[in-house]
Scaffold this motif. Structure first.
Motif, mmCIF file in Angstrom:
data_model
loop_
_atom_site.group_PDB
_atom_site.id
_atom_site.type_symbol
_atom_site.label_atom_id
_atom_site.label_comp_id
_atom_site.label_asym_id
_atom_site.label_seq_id
_atom_site.Cartn_x
_atom_site.Cartn_y
_atom_site.Cartn_z
ATOM 1 N N UNK A 180 -85.139 -43.936 15.765
ATOM 2 C CA UNK A 180 -84.474 -42.741 16.315
ATOM 3 C C UNK A 180 -85.486 -41.660 16.684
ATOM 4 N N UNK A 181 -86.658 -42.110 17.142
ATOM 5 C CA UNK A 181 -87.671 -41.159 17.605
ATOM 6 C C UNK A 181 -88.405 -40.415 16.507
ATOM 7 N N UNK A 182 -88.323 -40.911 15.288
ATOM 8 C CA UNK A 182 -88.920 -40.228 14.131
ATOM 9 C C UNK A 182 -90.411 -39.974 14.299
ATOM 10 N N UNK A 183 -91.132 -40.923 14.884
ATOM 11 C CA UNK A 183 -92.585 -40.816 14.990
ATOM 12 C C UNK A 183 -93.073 -40.496 16.405
ATOM 13 N N UNK A 184 -92.185 -40.323 17.346
ATOM 14 C CA UNK A 184 -92.592 -40.187 18.746
ATOM 15 C C UNK A 184 -93.563 -39.010 18.949
ATOM 16 N N UNK A 185 -93.354 -37.927 18.238
ATOM 17 C CA UNK A 185 -94.203 -36.737 18.419
ATOM 18 C C UNK A 185 -95.637 -36.946 17.910
ATOM 19 N N UNK A 186 -95.849 -38.050 17.146
ATOM 20 C CA UNK A 186 -97.179 -38.318 16.601
ATOM 21 C C UNK A 186 -98.031 -39.185 17.528
ATOM 22 N N UNK A 187 -97.442 -39.725 18.570
ATOM 23 C CA UNK A 187 -98.181 -40.602 19.471
ATOM 24 C C UNK A 187 -99.220 -39.812 20.279
ATOM 25 N N UNK A 188 -100.477 -40.263 20.270
ATOM 26 C CA UNK A 188 -101.507 -39.587 21.072
ATOM 27 C C UNK A 188 -101.185 -39.688 22.572
ATOM 28 N N UNK A 189 -101.662 -38.748 23.326
ATOM 29 C CA UNK A 189 -101.430 -38.727 24.761
ATOM 30 C C UNK A 189 -102.021 -39.992 25.409
ATOM 31 N N UNK A 190 -101.230 -40.639 26.256
ATOM 32 C CA UNK A 190 -101.678 -41.822 26.974
ATOM 33 C C UNK A 190 -101.586 -43.131 26.205
ATOM 34 N N UNK A 191 -101.116 -43.087 24.961
ATOM 35 C CA UNK A 191 -101.096 -44.311 24.146
ATOM 36 C C UNK A 191 -100.109 -45.341 24.685
ATOM 37 N N UNK A 192 -99.034 -44.903 25.297
ATOM 38 C CA UNK A 192 -98.044 -45.850 25.814
ATOM 39 C C UNK A 192 -98.580 -46.624 27.003
ATOM 40 N N UNK A 193 -99.462 -46.012 27.752
ATOM 41 C CA UNK A 193 -100.117 -46.730 28.843
ATOM 42 C C UNK A 193 -101.120 -47.731 28.283
ATOM 43 N N UNK A 194 -101.813 -47.329 27.230
ATOM 44 C CA UNK A 194 -102.807 -48.212 26.602
ATOM 45 C C UNK A 194 -102.159 -49.438 25.980
ATOM 46 N N UNK A 195 -101.010 -49.250 25.368
ATOM 47 C CA UNK A 195 -100.344 -50.335 24.648
ATOM 48 C C UNK A 195 -99.125 -50.882 25.391
ATOM 49 N N UNK A 196 -99.103 -50.767 26.700
ATOM 50 C CA UNK A 196 -97.913 -51.100 27.470
ATOM 51 C C UNK A 196 -97.613 -52.600 27.537
#
Length: 202
Positions: A180-196
């Motif tokens: 439910x988005x509990x940790x979303x605010x902790x993700x470093x910028x650009x990490x979703x592109x790195x781990x896509x």
């Protein structure tokens, strides 16, 4: 006359017996095809290719018979969830989101880390080793299971959330609908592109 009637009855009985044996030999529908246990030898498969174990209804299946398949890989059934819903002990790391505590596999709740054979998978594992090394880990179980694992949030003795630390390191993502988005605010910028190129929850 009686002799003729008797011969006719014998001939009819012989014909019925002969035709009955012939139907079985020809493969005509016969539900008496049983194995030595008396239970049908037919197996049922589900859409994942899992074949149900051949176990007599009154026979307790063995742990091996209960093993199930996920994407072609066999898994043991999950252990029972302790009534306390807590575990405590040293952690042995399997991969970025799975550790073993008190001889029980625990899937970290709410995070999504790459598998060992995926990009960043081994680095995620060694970051987890670094976080847990020499530490006593407390697990708060959710009561859910994941394949052969229990699911829980894992903390160090100072209440540091292990899953959160892995996300901060840029080696795991928030678990989407499971967290439910509990940790979303902790993700470093650009990490979703790195781990896509991995992940199943988003």
């Amino acid at each position: 006359m009686e002799v003729l009637i008797l011969l006719g009855i014998i001939a009819a009985a012989y014909l019925l017996i002969f035709r009955g044996n012939g139907s079985r030999k020809k493969g005509i529908l016969d539900f008496r095809d049983r194995n030595n246990s008396g239970y049908s030898s037919l197996h049922k498969s589900n859409s994942n290719g899992y074949t149900a174990p051949n176990v007599h209804p009154l026979q307790k299946p063995s742990p091996k018979a209960l093993r199930h398949r996920t994407k072609g890989i066999e898994h043991d059934p999950p252990p029972e969830v302790p009534t306390s819903k807590r575990l405590r002990g040293k952690a042995w790391v399997i991969d970025g989101d799975t550790i073993v505590v008190s001889n029980i596999k625990v899937r970290l709740a709410g995070i999504d880390a790459p598998e060992l054979d995926q990009p960043w998978g081994k680095k995620a594992k060694w970051e987890m080793v670094k976080i847990c090394k020499g530490q006593t880990v407390d697990v708060e179980l959710t009561g859910e299971t994941s394949y052969d694992r229990l699911v829980g949030t894992c903390y160090l003795s100072d209440q540091t959330d292990i899953g959160a630390e892995l996300i901060k390191a840029g080696l795991a993502l928030d678990g989407g609908r499971f967290s439910h988005g509990k940790y979303r605010h902790l993700e470093p910028k650009g990490v979703r592109k790195k781990l896509k190129f991995y992940g199943h929850w988003r």
